[in-house]
Scaffold this motif. Structure first.
Motif, short mmCIF file in Angstrom:
data_model
loop_
_atom_site.label_atom_id
_atom_site.label_comp_id
_atom_site.label_asym_id
_atom_site.label_seq_id
_atom_site.Cartn_x
_atom_site.Cartn_y
_atom_site.Cartn_z
N THR A 23 -17.22 3.07 -3.26
CA THR A 23 -15.87 2.50 -3.16
C THR A 23 -15.43 2.46 -1.71
N LEU A 24 -14.67 1.43 -1.38
CA LEU A 24 -14.14 1.25 -0.04
C LEU A 24 -12.85 0.45 -0.16
N SER A 25 -11.82 0.85 0.57
CA SER A 25 -10.54 0.16 0.47
C SER A 25 -10.64 -1.26 0.99
N ASP A 26 -9.71 -2.10 0.56
CA ASP A 26 -9.68 -3.49 1.04
C ASP A 26 -9.48 -3.53 2.55
N GLU A 27 -8.67 -2.61 3.08
CA GLU A 27 -8.43 -2.58 4.52
C GLU A 27 -9.72 -2.25 5.28
N ALA A 28 -10.49 -1.29 4.75
CA ALA A 28 -11.74 -0.92 5.41
C ALA A 28 -12.74 -2.07 5.36
N LYS A 29 -12.80 -2.77 4.22
CA LYS A 29 -13.71 -3.92 4.13
C LYS A 29 -13.28 -5.03 5.08
N ARG A 30 -11.97 -5.19 5.21
CA ARG A 30 -11.48 -6.20 6.15
C ARG A 30 -11.87 -5.83 7.58
#
Length: 335
Positions: A65-72
Motif C-alpha cells: 500500500t502507498l498513499s495517493d500523495e506518495a504515488k504522485r
C-alpha cells in the motif's frame, strides 16, 4: 516510498526480468544511494523509468500500500520536483520537497520566525533551528517541534543515546567522555547551548585514536539553511598519513602570514588547528552511502574562532574514489 518498494522487491513472485523490472530495480537502488527519491547532488527528482500501471500491478501482487500523495511524488514530474529549491519565485520552502517545514508554513513565515530569535549583538549565537521542524499550533502560530527524547524522533534518539552511553563507558580519555556526556544531554533536552558545549568538548578532544561525527550537522538540505540533517561517522586515525600533516599544522602561522588575502583578514595568532587523516569504520544517516571525503567542523564560526576546529581527510574513502576513477585523466594529460 522506500518501504513500499522494498516490500515489492522482497516479495514479488512474478517475472523479475525485462525492461520494466530492470527499471524498477535501478530506481530502488538509486533511492538507496540517494536516501530518497531525489538525486543526492542535483536535488532533481529521480525518474522511475516504469509506469504507474506497472507499479500498481507489482503492488497488487504483493499487497503493498502507498498513499495517493506518495504515488504522485513518484510519477508526477511536476510534484515535489526539487528536494531543495533555490528559485525564489517558486518559494524556497514551498518549492522544496524536504520535511523541515509543515505544509502550511510559508517561506516568509519561516524566515520571520528565525529572524525573531536571533540577537545581532550575540557574540556566541546558538544555531537556531538546527534540530527542529517548524509547524503551526492550534492558534496558527509558528512553533518548533524539537528533535529530542520525548519530542520529534524521540524513539530513534533513545537508541542513539543507548549506544553513546556505551561509548562513554569506554572513552579513551576524559575529554572524549565529556563530549559524549554533553552529546547525550543534548539529545535528551534538545538544548542548542548544550550542543555548543558538546562541540567545544569535541574540538578539544585531540588525543584519542578514535573520533566521530554525530548530530544534526549540515544544513544543505534546508532551503533556508537552518535545519541540519542527521549524520554520523566513526573514524580511526591513520597514523602514518597524519604524521605527514603535522608539518603543515606546525607551520600554520607561516601560511596565515603569507596568504594572498588582505592584511585586515589575517589572524595575528593561529590556534586550534588540527588536521588528521582517518579511516572510516562506519557511516550512517546523511553521510552514507554517498559519503564525504573530508570533514571540517564545527560549523559555528564563533566556536571556530575561540576554540578551533578539526579538519580530517577520510583516507580510505579517498583511496576508494581514486581506484574507482580509473586512469583516464592520466592517459589524457601525462606522457
Amino acid at each position: 516510498i522506500r518501504d513500499a518498494l522494498e516490500n515489492i522487491y522482497r516479495n514479488y513472485e512474478g517475472e523479475r526480468s525485462g525492461a520494466d523490472w530492470d527499471a524498477f530495480e535501478i530506481y530502488l537502488k538509486r533511492i538507496w544511494f540517494s536516501n530518497g527519491i531525489h538525486h543526492h547532488y542535483s536535488n532533481d527528482k529521480l525518474d522511475p523509468g516504469f509506469s504507474e500501471e506497472y507499479y500498481n500491478m507489482l503492488a497488487d501482487a504483493t499487497s503493498t500500500t502507498l498513499s495517493d500523495e506518495a504515488k504522485r511524488a513518484i510519477f508526477d514530474p511536476g510534484f515535489d520536483a526539487k528536494k531543495v529549491n533555490k528559485d525564489i519565485e517558486k518559494g524556497l520552502v514551498e518549492g522544496s520537497a524536504v520535511n523541515f517545514y509543515a505544509p502550511d508554513v510559508t517561506t516568509e513565515e519561516a524566515q520571520a520566525y528565525f529572524e525573531s530569535l536571533g540577537d545581532p549583538n550575540d557574540r556566541a549565537p546558538i544555531s537556531y533551528g538546527l534540530n527542529s521542524r517548524l509547524i503551526k499550533n492550534d492558534n496558527g502560530e509558528v512553533v518548533e517541534e524539537i528533535y529530542k527524547v520525548g519530542g520529534l524522533y524521540g524513539k530513534s534518539l533513545e537508541q542513539v543515546i543507548y549506544w553513546l552511553t556505551k561509548a562513554e563507558a569506554v572513552a579513551e580519555n576524559d575529554k572524549q567522555a565529556a563530549a559524549f556526556r554533553n552529546l547525550i544531554k543534548y539529545y535528551e533536552t534538545g538544548d542548542l547551548r548544550t550542543w555548543d558545549n558538546y562541540n567545544i568538548n569535541w574540538v578539544q578532544d585531540t588525543e584519542g585514536d578514535i573520533d566521530y561525527i554525530n548530530g544534526f550537522v549540515e544544513v544543505y538540505n534546508d532551503p533556508l539553511g537552518f535545519t541540519g540533517s542527521y549524520e554520523t561517522i566513526v573514524e580511526i586515525k591513520d597514523f602514518e598519513a597524519s604524521k605527514r600533516m603535522v608539518k603543515l599544522m606546525e607551520n600554520a602561522q607561516w601560511f596565515e602570514d603569507n596568504s594572498p588575502i588582505l592584511e585586515a583578514h589575517r589572524k595575528d595568532t593561529v590556534s586550534g588547528i588540527l588536521y588528521n587523516v582517518v579511516n572510516v569504520a562506519g557511516e550512517a544517516g546523511d553521510a552514507s552511502p554517498s559519503t564525504p571525503i573530508g570533514v571540517n567542523l564545527p560549523n559555528a564560526n564563533w566556536i571556530r574562532v575561540q576554540h578551533g576546529s578539526k579538519s580530517v581527510s577520510l583516507g580510505n574513502i579517498l583511496e576508494a574514489y581514486d581506484k574507482a576513477g580509473g586512469s583516464g585523466i592520466v592517459g589524457e594529460f601525462a606522457h
